[in-house]
Design a protein around this motif. Structure first.
Motif, PDB file in Angstrom:
ATOM      1  N   ILE A  49      -0.297  49.699  10.202  1.00  0.00           N
ATOM      2  CA  ILE A  49      -1.161  48.607   9.835  1.00  0.00           C
ATOM      3  C   ILE A  49      -1.055  48.400   8.419  1.00  0.00           C
ATOM      4  O   ILE A  49      -1.243  47.235   8.133  1.00  0.00           O
ATOM      5  N   ILE A  50      -0.793  49.140   7.771  1.00  0.00           N
ATOM      6  CA  ILE A  50      -0.666  48.766   6.249  1.00  0.00           C
ATOM      7  C   ILE A  50       0.777  47.900   6.012  1.00  0.00           C
ATOM      8  O   ILE A  50       0.684  46.654   5.601  1.00  0.00           O
ATOM      9  N   GLN A  51       1.625  48.146   7.071  1.00  0.00           N
ATOM     10  CA  GLN A  51       2.827  46.979   7.050  1.00  0.00           C
ATOM     11  C   GLN A  51       2.445  45.766   7.713  1.00  0.00           C
ATOM     12  O   GLN A  51       2.823  44.691   6.902  1.00  0.00           O
ATOM     13  N   TYR A  52       1.375  45.740   8.406  1.00  0.00           N
ATOM     14  CA  TYR A  52       0.886  44.311   9.038  1.00  0.00           C
ATOM     15  C   TYR A  52       0.047  43.780   8.158  1.00  0.00           C
ATOM     16  O   TYR A  52       0.324  42.462   7.714  1.00  0.00           O
ATOM     17  N   VAL A  53      -0.575  44.522   7.296  1.00  0.00           N
ATOM     18  CA  VAL A  53      -1.667  44.027   6.210  1.00  0.00           C
ATOM     19  C   VAL A  53      -0.739  43.450   5.273  1.00  0.00           C
ATOM     20  O   VAL A  53      -1.027  42.176   4.447  1.00  0.00           O
ATOM     21  N   ILE A  54       0.371  44.090   4.708  1.00  0.00           N
ATOM     22  CA  ILE A  54       1.155  43.608   3.618  1.00  0.00           C
ATOM     23  C   ILE A  54       1.747  42.212   4.228  1.00  0.00           C
ATOM     24  O   ILE A  54       2.074  41.285   3.275  1.00  0.00           O
ATOM     25  N   GLN A  55       2.307  42.277   5.402  1.00  0.00           N
ATOM     26  CA  GLN A  55       2.761  40.893   5.915  1.00  0.00           C
ATOM     27  C   GLN A  55       1.984  39.661   5.749  1.00  0.00           C
ATOM     28  O   GLN A  55       2.368  38.580   5.561  1.00  0.00           O
ATOM     29  N   ILE A  56       0.572  40.040   6.203  1.00  0.00           N
ATOM     30  CA  ILE A  56      -0.366  38.937   6.232  1.00  0.00           C
ATOM     31  C   ILE A  56      -0.378  38.352   4.791  1.00  0.00           C
ATOM     32  O   ILE A  56      -0.582  37.144   4.593  1.00  0.00           O
ATOM     33  N   PHE A  57      -0.637  39.251   3.684  1.00  0.00           N
ATOM     34  CA  PHE A  57      -0.787  38.605   2.550  1.00  0.00           C
ATOM     35  C   PHE A  57       0.322  38.165   1.730  1.00  0.00           C
ATOM     36  O   PHE A  57       0.292  37.683   0.497  1.00  0.00           O
TER      37      PHE A  57
END
Length: 58
Positions: A49-57
């Motif tokens: 989830i953290i990796q996904y959120v970092i990719q979004i931002f």
């Protein structure tokens, strides 16, 4: 010297395995592994989830 004599006089008898405690230990061990696995799985999902959120931002 007294301790040595005492130890020589004591007989070591093989003890019978306690069936109830063995079952309890196996249950506890399986429960522990289950909880540990769930914890690792939850940690892995959090990392995803953290990796996904970092990719979004980015």
């Amino acid at each position: 010297m007294k301790k040595m004599l005492f130890v020589q006089n004591v007989r070591m008898t093989p003890q019978k395995p306690n069936k109830k405690s063995e079952k309890r230990r196996k249950k506890l061990r399986s429960k522990l592994f289950k909880v540990l696995f769930q914890g690792i799985e939850a940690l892995w999902m959090l990392v995803q989830i953290i990796q996904y959120v970092i990719q979004i931002f980015k």
